[in-house]
Scaffold this motif. Structure first.
Motif, PDB file in Angstrom:
ATOM      1  N   THR A  73       0.780  -1.191   0.119  1.00 60.01           N
ATOM      2  CA  THR A  73      -0.095   0.123   0.008  1.00 60.01           C
ATOM      3  C   THR A  73       0.943   1.239   0.094  1.00 60.01           C
ATOM      4  O   THR A  73       0.521   2.262  -0.599  1.00 60.01           O
ATOM      5  CB  THR A  73      -0.836   0.081   1.350  1.00 60.01           C
ATOM      6  N   TYR A 331      -4.231  -1.127  -3.639  1.00 60.61           N
ATOM      7  CA  TYR A 331      -4.536  -0.558  -2.753  1.00 60.61           C
ATOM      8  C   TYR A 331      -5.805  -1.107  -1.962  1.00 60.61           C
ATOM      9  O   TYR A 331      -6.009  -1.175  -0.657  1.00 60.61           O
ATOM     10  CB  TYR A 331      -4.303   1.139  -2.924  1.00 60.61           C
ATOM     11  N   THR A 335      -5.816  -3.194   1.298  1.00 58.67           N
ATOM     12  CA  THR A 335      -6.464  -2.517   2.845  1.00 58.67           C
ATOM     13  C   THR A 335      -7.808  -3.225   3.056  1.00 58.67           C
ATOM     14  O   THR A 335      -7.887  -3.214   4.300  1.00 58.67           O
ATOM     15  CB  THR A 335      -6.849  -0.943   2.317  1.00 58.67           C
TER      16      THR A 335
END
Length: 454
Positions: A73, A331, A335
């Protein structure tokens, strides 16, 4: 809690206990722990240590995965932060300038070209030459071709004329014919090449060489025709005897003589035409062409390089656009995975607490069953404080507000890239036209400066 990884675990952690009820009764029968004990000992301590070790192990594995996700990330976020369209344009502006070192090389090449052109012009003017040079562009190749075709044709014709005069027939006739052909063709090419190198003003030497070669060719081929005739008639016992066959030459012998003379003359003519008859004319012309080729090659290389940079710029923008979209997708998925892992970590901590409490309760209840009434359990047996495992809190980079803000930033960048693409392509095309004009002006300037060379 401090982050603990699986690799940090002590291999000597107490082994997992599975029979808490049985152990509790056995300890109760022997009055353990003693009535005066103030805190858990023995099996209860092992229960807590066992569950803690198990939790640390599982939590360490989860946190290892979280670490990997964080690296991914952060890389995605860094790529977004590093994106700068204006910087891309400035870099493109910078890389499309002609390097100073290249310009200096081009100046030298142009100077050499114009100097060679001027030398060529002065050479023609001094000798009052009004025609273009005549010579073979590839002398070695031309010699090989002449040797091949003339060798095949004359050797075949000579072999045909000699076949009826030798005992060995056609094979032996071809051997003799190859000897004659080699003398005529190789000798003619060599003599013609030497003739071409004699200065035009040295007319005596030129006439002398041509006459000498013609005489040698005529004498040699005539002798070979007489020798053929002598072989047929059997009158070949000596040189004078061979010459005595002159009056009785057959048609085949005459044709053998004519073939040899004709091909030696053709070879002589081709040999002198490999180079221009005017000494150094070919050399001056080739020097000019070579210098011109180098200059034009440099111009072409610089122009082609500009085209490649422009093409690559658009391709790299497309790749950048694709990479940003991929980073955004990565990302979001990473996440989301990180959030799930921390939920799993929280659930694991709560389960560990519950299991530890249940195991302690089971142990104490069975310990009381096994105890003698005259040997009461410790006072803390009545107290069941919940086990508390230190569960890591979710890190800032996985906080919902942070994640949502980053997602929005990425989506904004993706949208900006999409909207700026037409403008970027227009900028690249305009830069290509502008640089192309600048290049042409630069080339003209270099040529103009080089043309002053005297």
């Amino acid at each position: 809690m401090d982050k603990v990884k699986a690799k940090d675990l002590d291999p000597n952690t107490p082994v997992k206990l599975e029979h808490f009820a049985e152990q509790g009764r056995e300890d109760g029968v022997r009055g353990f722990p003693p009535s005066g004990a103030e805190k858990p000992t023995g099996c209860e301590t092992n229960i807590i240590a066992d569950k803690k070790a198990e939790y640390i192990h599982q939590a360490g594995l989860i946190l290892d995965e979280v670490d990997k996700i964080r690296n991914a990330t952060e890389a995605a976020k860094d790529q977004i932060k590093a994106l700068d369209i204006s910087a891309l344009k400035k870099n493109l502006e910078r890389t499309t300038y002609i390097p100073a070192a290249t310009i200096e090389d081009m100046k030298r090449a142009a100077s050499a070209f114009f100097k060679a052109t001027e030398n060529y012009r002065l050479f023609r003017e001094r000798l009052d030459i009004r025609r273009e040079p005549k010579y073979s562009k590839n002398k070695e190749k031309a010699i090989k071709i002449d040797l091949l075709w003339m060798g095949i044709v004359e050797a075949t014709a000579g072999g045909f004329f000699l076949a009826s005069s030798v005992v060995g027939g056609w094979p032996e006739a071809m051997v003799q014919s190859l000897f004659i052909t080699g003398f005529n063709v190789i000798g003619g090419l060599w003599a013609g090449d030497k003739y071409a190198k004699i200065p035009m003003k040295d007319k005596k030497t030129r006439i002398g060489l041509k006459t000498l070669f013609g005489t040698i060719s005529l004498v040699f081929n005539t002798f070979m025709g007489l020798y053929r005739e002598a072989t047929i008639s059997g009158n070949d016992s000596g040189f004078m005897a061979i010459l005595g066959n002159f009056s009785s030459l057959s048609m085949e012998s005459v044709l053998l003589i004519l073939t040899g003379v004709i091909f030696s003359c053709i070879a002589f003519r081709n040999g002198k035409n490999y180079d221009d008859p005017i000494p150094d004319y070919k050399k001056m012309h080739l020097a000019m062409l070579e210098a011109q080729s180098k200059w034009e090659a440099m111009v072409d290389s610089v122009t082609t390089n500009l085209g490649k940079i422009i093409t690559n710029a658009i391709e790299e923008f497309n790749i950048l656009q694709s990479n940003i979209a991929s980073s955004s997708s990565t990302y979001k998925s990473d996440t989301a995975k990180g959030e799930r892992l921390f939920k799993d970590l929280k659930n694991l901590g709560e389960q560990t607490n519950d299991q530890t409490d249940n195991n302690k309760r089971e142990y104490r209840e069975n310990n009381l069953i096994g105890r003698n009434r005259n040997d009461p359990a410790p006072a803390y047996f009545e107290d069941y404080p919940p086990t508390i495992t230190d569960i890591p809190s979710i890190p800032d980079w996985l906080e919902k507000e942070t994640v949502e803000a980053t997602k929005l930033q990425m989506e904004t960048v993706i949208e900006d890239l999409k909207n700026s693409k037409p403008e970027f392509i227009e900028f690249v095309q305009e830069l290509n036209e502008r640089r192309g004009e600048e290049y042409r002006n630069q080339f003209s300037k270099i040529e103009e400066e080089a043309s002053y060379v005297k």
